[in-house]
Design a protein around this motif. Structure first.
Motif, PDB file in Angstrom:
ATOM      1  N   ARG A 113     -37.051  29.643 -23.120  1.00 31.36           N
ATOM      2  CA  ARG A 113     -37.717  30.123 -24.340  1.00 31.36           C
ATOM      3  C   ARG A 113     -36.743  30.979 -25.139  1.00 31.36           C
ATOM      4  O   ARG A 113     -36.860  32.193 -25.181  1.00 31.36           O
ATOM      5  N   PRO A 114     -35.756  30.358 -25.749  1.00 28.00           N
ATOM      6  CA  PRO A 114     -34.776  31.153 -26.504  1.00 28.00           C
ATOM      7  C   PRO A 114     -35.450  31.918 -27.650  1.00 28.00           C
ATOM      8  O   PRO A 114     -36.351  31.411 -28.301  1.00 28.00           O
ATOM      9  N   ALA A 115     -35.024  33.144 -27.818  1.00 27.95           N
ATOM     10  CA  ALA A 115     -35.634  34.022 -28.825  1.00 27.95           C
ATOM     11  C   ALA A 115     -34.760  34.075 -30.076  1.00 27.95           C
ATOM     12  O   ALA A 115     -33.534  34.021 -30.012  1.00 27.95           O
ATOM     13  N   ARG A 116     -35.449  34.160 -31.225  1.00 28.85           N
ATOM     14  CA  ARG A 116     -34.746  34.352 -32.485  1.00 28.85           C
ATOM     15  C   ARG A 116     -34.685  35.841 -32.861  1.00 28.85           C
ATOM     16  O   ARG A 116     -33.763  36.270 -33.558  1.00 28.85           O
ATOM     17  N   ALA A 117     -35.692  36.587 -32.427  1.00 25.98           N
ATOM     18  CA  ALA A 117     -35.746  38.035 -32.707  1.00 25.98           C
ATOM     19  C   ALA A 117     -36.400  38.716 -31.500  1.00 25.98           C
ATOM     20  O   ALA A 117     -37.243  38.127 -30.818  1.00 25.98           O
ATOM     21  N   ARG A 118     -36.019  39.934 -31.263  1.00 31.67           N
ATOM     22  CA  ARG A 118     -36.582  40.679 -30.133  1.00 31.67           C
ATOM     23  C   ARG A 118     -36.518  42.163 -30.438  1.00 31.67           C
ATOM     24  O   ARG A 118     -35.499  42.666 -30.936  1.00 31.67           O
ATOM     25  N   ALA A 176     -41.997  28.699 -30.573  1.00 34.16           N
ATOM     26  CA  ALA A 176     -43.430  28.448 -30.392  1.00 34.16           C
ATOM     27  C   ALA A 176     -44.292  29.584 -30.920  1.00 34.16           C
ATOM     28  O   ALA A 176     -45.514  29.451 -30.988  1.00 34.16           O
ATOM     29  N   GLY A 177     -43.672  30.684 -31.295  1.00 34.97           N
ATOM     30  CA  GLY A 177     -44.454  31.822 -31.771  1.00 34.97           C
ATOM     31  C   GLY A 177     -44.003  33.105 -31.074  1.00 34.97           C
ATOM     32  O   GLY A 177     -42.890  33.192 -30.531  1.00 34.97           O
ATOM     33  N   VAL A 204     -49.525  34.604 -31.435  1.00 39.97           N
ATOM     34  CA  VAL A 204     -48.848  34.686 -30.140  1.00 39.97           C
ATOM     35  C   VAL A 204     -48.898  33.340 -29.448  1.00 39.97           C
ATOM     36  O   VAL A 204     -49.848  32.559 -29.605  1.00 39.97           O
ATOM     37  N   SER A 205     -47.875  33.096 -28.660  1.00 34.57           N
ATOM     38  CA  SER A 205     -47.874  31.907 -27.800  1.00 34.57           C
ATOM     39  C   SER A 205     -47.797  32.295 -26.330  1.00 34.57           C
ATOM     40  O   SER A 205     -48.005  31.456 -25.451  1.00 34.57           O
ATOM     41  N   GLU A 206     -47.508  33.581 -26.058  1.00 35.15           N
ATOM     42  CA  GLU A 206     -47.396  34.028 -24.659  1.00 35.15           C
ATOM     43  C   GLU A 206     -47.773  35.504 -24.567  1.00 35.15           C
ATOM     44  O   GLU A 206     -47.317  36.330 -25.363  1.00 35.15           O
ATOM     45  N   LEU A 207     -48.609  35.808 -23.591  1.00 36.32           N
ATOM     46  CA  LEU A 207     -48.945  37.194 -23.233  1.00 36.32           C
ATOM     47  C   LEU A 207     -48.671  37.337 -21.732  1.00 36.32           C
ATOM     48  O   LEU A 207     -49.323  36.669 -20.923  1.00 36.32           O
ATOM     49  N   SER A 208     -47.711  38.174 -21.372  1.00 38.02           N
ATOM     50  CA  SER A 208     -47.293  38.239 -19.970  1.00 38.02           C
ATOM     51  C   SER A 208     -47.152  39.691 -19.505  1.00 38.02           C
ATOM     52  O   SER A 208     -46.766  40.579 -20.281  1.00 38.02           O
ATOM     53  N   TYR A 209     -47.452  39.866 -18.219  1.00 40.78           N
ATOM     54  CA  TYR A 209     -47.152  41.113 -17.514  1.00 40.78           C
ATOM     55  C   TYR A 209     -46.054  40.826 -16.491  1.00 40.78           C
ATOM     56  O   TYR A 209     -46.046  39.766 -15.851  1.00 40.78           O
ATOM     57  N   TRP A 210     -45.136  41.772 -16.346  1.00 40.83           N
ATOM     58  CA  TRP A 210     -44.175  41.737 -15.243  1.00 40.83           C
ATOM     59  C   TRP A 210     -44.463  42.963 -14.365  1.00 40.83           C
ATOM     60  O   TRP A 210     -44.299  44.097 -14.796  1.00 40.83           O
ATOM     61  N   ARG A 211     -44.900  42.687 -13.158  1.00 48.57           N
ATOM     62  CA  ARG A 211     -45.125  43.788 -12.209  1.00 48.57           C
ATOM     63  C   ARG A 211     -43.834  44.018 -11.437  1.00 48.57           C
ATOM     64  O   ARG A 211     -43.412  43.186 -10.632  1.00 48.57           O
ATOM     65  N   ALA A 245     -54.697  32.216 -25.732  1.00 49.05           N
ATOM     66  CA  ALA A 245     -54.170  33.551 -25.997  1.00 49.05           C
ATOM     67  C   ALA A 245     -54.549  34.018 -27.396  1.00 49.05           C
ATOM     68  O   ALA A 245     -54.948  35.164 -27.607  1.00 49.05           O
ATOM     69  N   GLN A 246     -54.439  33.096 -28.362  1.00 50.99           N
ATOM     70  CA  GLN A 246     -54.812  33.469 -29.729  1.00 50.99           C
ATOM     71  C   GLN A 246     -56.306  33.724 -29.842  1.00 50.99           C
ATOM     72  O   GLN A 246     -56.740  34.652 -30.535  1.00 50.99           O
ATOM     73  N   ALA A 247     -57.109  32.915 -29.123  1.00 51.60           N
ATOM     74  CA  ALA A 247     -58.560  33.138 -29.138  1.00 51.60           C
ATOM     75  C   ALA A 247     -58.896  34.467 -28.484  1.00 51.60           C
ATOM     76  O   ALA A 247     -59.792  35.201 -28.940  1.00 51.60           O
ATOM     77  N   GLY A 248     -58.173  34.826 -27.390  1.00 53.26           N
ATOM     78  CA  GLY A 248     -58.389  36.113 -26.730  1.00 53.26           C
ATOM     79  C   GLY A 248     -58.066  37.267 -27.644  1.00 53.26           C
ATOM     80  O   GLY A 248     -58.760  38.291 -27.663  1.00 53.26           O
ATOM     81  N   ALA A 249     -56.988  37.122 -28.442  1.00 54.56           N
ATOM     82  CA  ALA A 249     -56.632  38.178 -29.378  1.00 54.56           C
ATOM     83  C   ALA A 249     -57.699  38.346 -30.445  1.00 54.56           C
ATOM     84  O   ALA A 249     -58.078  39.466 -30.802  1.00 54.56           O
ATOM     85  N   ALA A 250     -58.203  37.226 -30.955  1.00 56.53           N
ATOM     86  CA  ALA A 250     -59.251  37.298 -31.982  1.00 56.53           C
ATOM     87  C   ALA A 250     -60.517  37.929 -31.420  1.00 56.53           C
ATOM     88  O   ALA A 250     -61.183  38.743 -32.076  1.00 56.53           O
ATOM     89  N   ASP A 251     -60.864  37.549 -30.182  1.00 57.02           N
ATOM     90  CA  ASP A 251     -62.064  38.111 -29.554  1.00 57.02           C
ATOM     91  C   ASP A 251     -61.908  39.619 -29.333  1.00 57.02           C
ATOM     92  O   ASP A 251     -62.848  40.387 -29.556  1.00 57.02           O
TER      93      ASP A 251
END
Length: 1003
Positions: free
Chosen positions: A828-833, A863-864, A909-916, A937-943
């Motif tokens: 998942r190469p990033a364009r901005a971070r 992808a977002g 968003v296309s990804e919501l992740s936790y790193w423990r 993920a997008q539906a979860g954000a809207a909700d």
């Protein structure tokens, strides 16, 4: 030979006084005589008995002295005056401490003065015991164990050369003598003087039950004098002769049998008190109501070999004996106080609590204060626990711990602390210092650390606090001046402690010395310190950190009869109530006696042979067995059971949270009575104690809090992490943002999980900021992250041991994150971070409301957006995220969709992740929400956004309450406000069910 016994149930001292006053002759003749009693309290008791028997007549009393204080009795001791002077106890312990330290750790000897002092006290006890028993330790110790069988004992023998060789040599060189040995020599000298020439006046030795062989020899001489009398308490003249000869050491009569043997008399030579000489009239002896009770006790406490006698017919007389069975120690204290208070309702009645349990005695004294009855514990108060004693100990510990927050505040908040100010002003400044400087991680050591912490805090430049710290430095100065030295002479350290204590105790109106050394406790402490200062030059130099332990060790066993409880009370101490230990209670009589804490390991205590010899070795050496002390306590128990018309036998059901085992004598007595179809009468005070503080009606559980503050006071700005708190525990939001309450950081706060998490976050941010946003991961990415972890670890003020514990975990996290980053740049190469990026969102609700967030990491890819959050603790459950109970990432996604993190990071968003990231055996655990499905993920954000808008609108209604934990199953794991909300009270009463329903409706 004239040896008498006064049976149980006859008031011992009154019987002595009555018979003495019944002697023929005028008042002058009655004053010619000498009474020797076991204790000073018994001496006072006999004086009072004479006054009672004289019924107000003027008297010339005979001389009355304690057998252990012959120096105070004007007797003809002949050669006794040539004895060397006694050695003060503090000096003896100091010299023994020096000898222990001279062992330099060999044979298990301690190497610091505080621990050596405690061991010296054990050696001193062994010396005193040997003197009392007439044992020459230098002769007997080497013969106890064969040389080839016990290497450990050979090491002990080498250590005990302190008492067998070095100590006697030192005493001889100094021309001094142990006080215990001198007391024995005085008894021997008196016995020799009277053996050579009997005095021309009557001598009565009364009340002894054994213990010192020299005392037994003196009693033997007195019994053979023409006008000498030995009066023993409670000898059982009816016990079978075979059983008498086979008594075990723990039996109540065993000590009396041994005493008679040491006197060279048999039980047949002992006469009952009523068969005295013709001039001692039996009609003046008080009544004998307790003698039938004594027969019951002697029968119940028969030796094990005579248990068959329990089957024989016996008229049980247990009247007046009651059994008290409270549930625990506190209920016992309340019940005992009620029993003592009840006795005072009877005109002239005298009552006493007798117990070896000083904690129970203190509780009963406090409970009697509830009824305005002031009574003093005869055992006194430990000197180290009095206000001046505790103050000195706290001051020594504060400097030894380099002004650590807890130790420093303990001094500054003590009532005696003033630092030259008014005491109230000192405490006010101490509280400010606590809040501003001392809460949280401990500042660096010493006064310089306090100043540095103040300069770095929010109150930099506070002139009052700076001046207060200056006062601390000046008043603690004498001790602080010694802190930089490797070793200091203990006497010098103690003088500095006294000087510092006087400086700290000084107020704006009164000198510190006048406050410290005032009243009984201050005077007693000053005498103790004077003796200690004279003795400490014998102790070699020590670290300053040893001073607190050395001071504590020197105060062990030191007590003072303080009148502090009586100050400000009208009427003073009550004349008809007493709280006594076993020794003080001997020979006393009362109308009501409560025998408290009749539990094994308390009364009687555990029979421990001591640190030096086993039971067989003690017997071979000629020392008393520990069971003999138990036998003495058994005799005390039996005599006290007959010393009053009413006797309450108390043993709580539980002690220290564990079931209590009743004393063996109590068990025997109850078993004997049950075998004859009887039992001890139940004492009602335990039930009264339970009723005393019970509410008048049925308990009414507290309702859960339902605060409804005005809308204008309700918060209009929260962070995404606080939204979860708002969902799970609205009351916490109310307490924090409406009431403005914040939990204080603990004192000397240790690094916790939050500190570990902050360290990991800071290191990863620093590492990512060095890496390019695009392209493959550098080959040295893992070493770079390890270096960032090490740098972040070095910046934390944590203990070296904790750093060593964290370092391997951080290295494992670094390796995992570096590997994950390398794989991610391929997949998942990033364009901005951006890392640690902050954002704000004006929520589109009916009222102004701002949501804030600080995202650990947001990336824009093909992808977002991808939002990542690092957790070093527990991850939220996926179900809780979907249910809106853990909305942190979904709300951050909603904020990103609205451009809250800036135009570069606006979008879906296309990804919501936790790193423990734990660094454990499995160093990390990634977790993608909504199973990595971008649409979900997008539906979860809207909700999450809709839920937030609904919540904001709902709480804009003044009728909506900030409930505490409305859904118990969704309550937060940690909160600072559970106690404030009294959750433990209403949730245990079932009120949480009602609140849960109300919470669901409100939500």
């Amino acid at each position: 030979m004239t040896v008498w016994t006064i049976p149980p149930g006859v008031p011992f001292l009154d019987a002595l006084a009555a018979r003495w006053l019944a002697r023929d002759g005028d008042a002058l003749a009655q004053s010619e005589g000498l009474f020797l009693l076991p204790t000073r309290r018994a001496v006072r008791g006999l004086h009072e008995a004479f006054l009672r028997q004289a019924e107000g007549r003027a008297l010339l009393l005979p001389r009355i002295a304690a057998l252990g204080a012959l120096d105070e009795a004007p007797l003809a001791l002949e050669g006794a005056l040539a004895l060397p002077p006694p050695l003060a106890e503090a000096e003896r312990l100091a010299v023994l401490t020096r000898m222990v330290l001279a062992m330099k750790g060999r044979h298990g000897a301690p190497d610091t003065a505080d621990r050596a002092w405690l061991l010296a006290a054990e050696l001193a006890r062994l010396l005193d015991e040997a003197h009392r028993e007439g044992v020459d330790l230098a002769q007997v110790l080497p013969t106890l164990v064969p040389e080839d069988l016990a290497q450990h004992w050979q090491d002990t023998l080498q250590f005990l050369q302190i008492v067998t060789r070095h100590w006697p040599e030192w005493l001889a060189a100094q021309g001094r003598m142990d006080a215990a040995e001198r007391g024995v020599r005085l008894l021997e000298a008196q016995a020799a003087a009277w053996s050579a020439a009997a005095p021309g006046y009557p001598v009565v030795v009364a009340g002894l039950t054994g213990g010192v062989r020299a005392a037994a020899e003196l009693m033997r001489v007195v019994a053979r004098m023409p006008d000498g009398h030995v009066v023993l308490p409670g000898v059982d003249l009816d016990l079978d002769e075979g059983l008498w000869g086979a008594l075990e050491a723990q039996h109540p009569q065993a000590g009396l049998r041994a005493l008679l043997a040491d006197m060279g008399v048999t039980r047949g030579d002992v006469r009952g008190w009523e068969f005295g000489p013709p001039n001692l009239h039996p009609d003046v002896v008080p009544g004998r109501e307790g003698t039938g009770r004594a027969s019951l006790l002697w029968r119940a406490l028969l030796p094990a070999g005579a248990m068959g006698l329990w089957r024989e017919p016996f008229a049980v007389e247990a009247g007046g004996l009651r059994r008290l069975a409270p549930s625990d120690e506190q209920e016992e204290a309340v019940a005992v106080a009620l029993a003592l208070r009840g006795a005072l309702e009877r005109e002239g009645a005298r009552a006493a609590l007798v117990t070896p349990d000083r904690a129970l005695a203190a509780r009963v004294v406090a409970e009697l204060g509830r009824y305005g009855v002031v009574v003093d514990d005869s055992a006194g108060e430990p000197l180290g626990e009095t206000p001046p004693g505790a103050f000195l100990r706290l001051l020594a510990r504060a400097v030894a711990e380099r002004l650590a927050p807890v130790a420093l505040l303990a001094v500054l908040k003590h009532p005696l602390a003033a630092l030259g100010l008014r005491a109230a002003e000192c405490r006010a400044q101490a509280r400010r210092l606590e809040r501003i400087v001392l809460r949280g991680p401990a500042p660096p050591d010493g006064v310089a650390g306090l100043r540095a912490a103040l300069a770095a805090g929010r109150a930099a430049g506070d002139a009052k606090l700076e001046g207060f710290i200056d006062r601390i430095e000046a008043r603690f100065g004498p001790l602080l001046a010694l802190a930089g030295r490797a070793e200091v002479a203990p006497a010098e350290a103690l003088r500095a402690l006294i000087e510092a204590a006087e400086g700290v105790a000084e107020t704006d109106e009164r000198a510190g010395a006048a406050r410290l050394w005032a009243l009984e406790e201050g005077e007693a402490l000053s005498h103790h310190l004077v003796e200690l200062l004279a003795a400490l030059p014998w102790v070699p130099p020590q670290r300053l950190g040893v001073l607190p332990g050395l001071l504590d060790a020197s105060l062990v066993g030191a007590v003072v009869r303080s009148r502090r409880a009586l100050r400000g009370r009208e009427g003073g101490e009550h004349p008809r109530v007493a709280v006594l230990g076993l020794l003080e209670a001997r020979l006393q009589s009362f109308d009501l006696v409560v025998l408290g804490s009749l539990a094994e390991a308390v009364w009687p205590p555990a029979a421990v042979p001591g640190p030096w010899m086993s039971r067989p070795m003690r017997a071979q050496a000629g020392l008393a067995s520990p069971e003999e002390a138990v036998g003495q306590m058994a005799l005390d128990f039996a005599l006290l059971c007959c010393a009053a018309t009413e006797v309450v036998l108390s043993c709580p059901l539980r002690r220290d949270g564990a079931p209590a085992v009743p004393a063996r004598w109590l068990v025997r007595l109850e078993a004997f009575l049950r075998g004859r179809g009887g039992e001890l009468e139940a004492s009602p005070e335990a039930g009264w104690a339970r009723m005393l503080d019970a509410p008048a009606g049925p308990p009414v559980p507290v309702r859960p809090p339902e605060p409804r503050p005005p809308v204008a006071r309700r918060p209009r700005k929260l962070s995404v992490t606080e939204i979860e708190t708002w969902v799970r525990d609205p009351y916490a939001i109310y307490a924090r943002h409406v009431l403005g309450l914040r939990a204080l950081d603990p004192l000397e706060q240790a690094p916790e999980a939050a500190d570990f998490g902050n360290l990991v976050h800071a290191a990863i941010k620093a590492w990512l900021d060095e890496l390019p946003v695009t392209g493959p991961c550098p080959a040295d990415a893992a070493p770079m992250l390890r270096a960032a972890m090490e740098a972040a670890l070095g910046a934390q003020p944590i203990r070296p041991a904790l750093a060593r514990w964290w370092r391997p975990r951080l290295e494992r996290i670094a390796d995992w994150v570096a590997g994950q980053e390398a794989a991610r740049r391929v997949a998942r190469p990033a364009r901005a971070r951006l890392t640690e990026v902050s954002g704000q969102w004006a929520v589109p609700s009916g009222v102004p409301f701002t949501l804030t967030a600080k995202a650990d990491r947001i990336e824009r890819g093909a992808a977002g957006l991808a939002i990542l959050d690092y957790k070093t603790g527990t991850l939220p459950k996926a179900a809780d995220v979907e249910a809106g109970l853990a909305p942190q990432l979904t709300l951050e996604a909603a904020m990103a969709a609205e451009g809250a993190f800036g135009p570069a990071l606006k979008g879906a968003v296309s990804e919501l992740s936790y790193w423990r990231l734990t660094g454990a055996e499995v160093p990390a655990e990634p977790m993608q929400l909504f199973k990595g499905d971008p649409a979900k993920a997008q539906a979860g954000a809207a909700d999450a956004a809709l839920r937030l808008v609904a919540r904001v609108d709902a709480f804009d209604d003044e009728t909506t309450a900030y409930l505490s934990e409305p859904s118990p199953g969704a309550a937060p794991r940690f909160t600072d406000y559970r106690q404030l909300a009294r959750v433990a009270e209403w949730s245990s009463a079932g009120a949480d069910d009602d609140q849960g329903e109300a919470g669901e409706e409100t939500t």
